[in-house]
Design a protein around this motif. Structure first.
Motif: not given
Length: 260
Positions: A185-192, A211-222
């Motif tokens: 999930m984290e790796a794939r979100v980085r490409g969004v 977890w949600c904070e870490r995931l949001a931190g991977q996205a370009a615009q979150s």
């Protein structure tokens, strides 16, 4: 807006069903939202959120292959194939741009659809995303789901979820469970590249705040938002606040082209 559907759809030998609430011809353009459910469940636990969003938008909800009223495929289906299935159904329905909203495992399908079809997906909403990178075992996921059902959910949400689990069956659930657990999930979100909204119920033990904070931190615009006092299935227990948070986010983000 009245829900229509249960329309049978098929792509690549995978059968599913599409439910929609769409404005009549000649109406003013409306945003389009696509709701993707998690493992074991169906469109039913989205019904309340579907209704709320359909007051001002066109809404499309699925029974993905193997779940709800859809027949079980003869083989395991990876996340990418589910995303391709959704894209084909939306293209057939004439959807040119949308915000895709996934819940639980449906967040994986939503991310994959955004990566496969960036011209279609204007934004991504990840509700109760999985799988927490610090709880990446079946045992920990099962414990979190049990805690959620016992302490954070309503009688009606549990009835819908466990009723759908029964309909899907243990064999199909266990067939798709490794797909959910292994998705990066984290790796794939980085490409969004599209805007991403991460949502959780404040009492959700499945999608923790960290977890949600870490995931949001991977996205370009979150962005990250919580629905106070709710558990994992907050789209059923608090559909009004959930819909309000989604529509406010869409209005706040520039450049959305989400008409159907």
């Amino acid at each position: 807006m009245k829900l229509t559907g249960g329309k049978a759809i098929e792509f690549g030998g995978l059968p599913g069903r599409l439910y929609s609430s769409v404005a009549t011809a000649g109406s003013l353009p409306r945003p389009a939202y696509v709701l993707l459910h998690g493992i074991g469940v169906s469109h039913r636990y989205f019904a309340r959120l579907h209704h709320e969003l359909a007051l001002t938008a066109d809404v499309y909800t699925f029974d993905l292959p193997g779940f709800g009223d859809s027949p079980r495929p003869a083989r395991q289906v990876p996340v990418g194939e589910y995303a391709a299935f959704v894209h084909t159904a939306l293209a057939d329905a004439g959807v040119r741009s949308c915000v895709v909203i996934g819940h639980s495992m449906g967040t994986q399908h939503a991310v994959e659809l955004a990566l496969q079809q960036p011209e279609l997906v204007a934004g991504v909403v990840l509700m109760g995303p999985v799988v927490d990178d610090q709880r990446k075992s079946v045992a920990r996921q099962a414990l979190a789901l049990t805690r959620d059902a016992m302490f954070s959910e309503s009688v009606t949400s549990n009835a819908i979820v466990f009723g759908d689990y029964f309909r899907a069956g243990l064999r199909w659930y266990l067939t798709e469970l490794p797909v959910m657990m292994e998705y990066p999930m984290e790796a794939r979100v980085r490409g969004v590249g599209q805007p991403v909204l991460v949502m959780r119920g404040s009492k959700d033990p499945v999608a923790s705040r960290g977890w949600c904070e870490r995931l949001a931190g991977q996205a370009a615009q979150s962005s990250l938002t919580e629905i106070p006092g709710q558990g994992h299935v907050f789209q059923h227990t608090a559909p009004g606040p959930a819909a309000a948070a989604i529509t406010a986010w869409v209005r706040a983000v520039d450049g959305f082209g989400v008409t159907a």
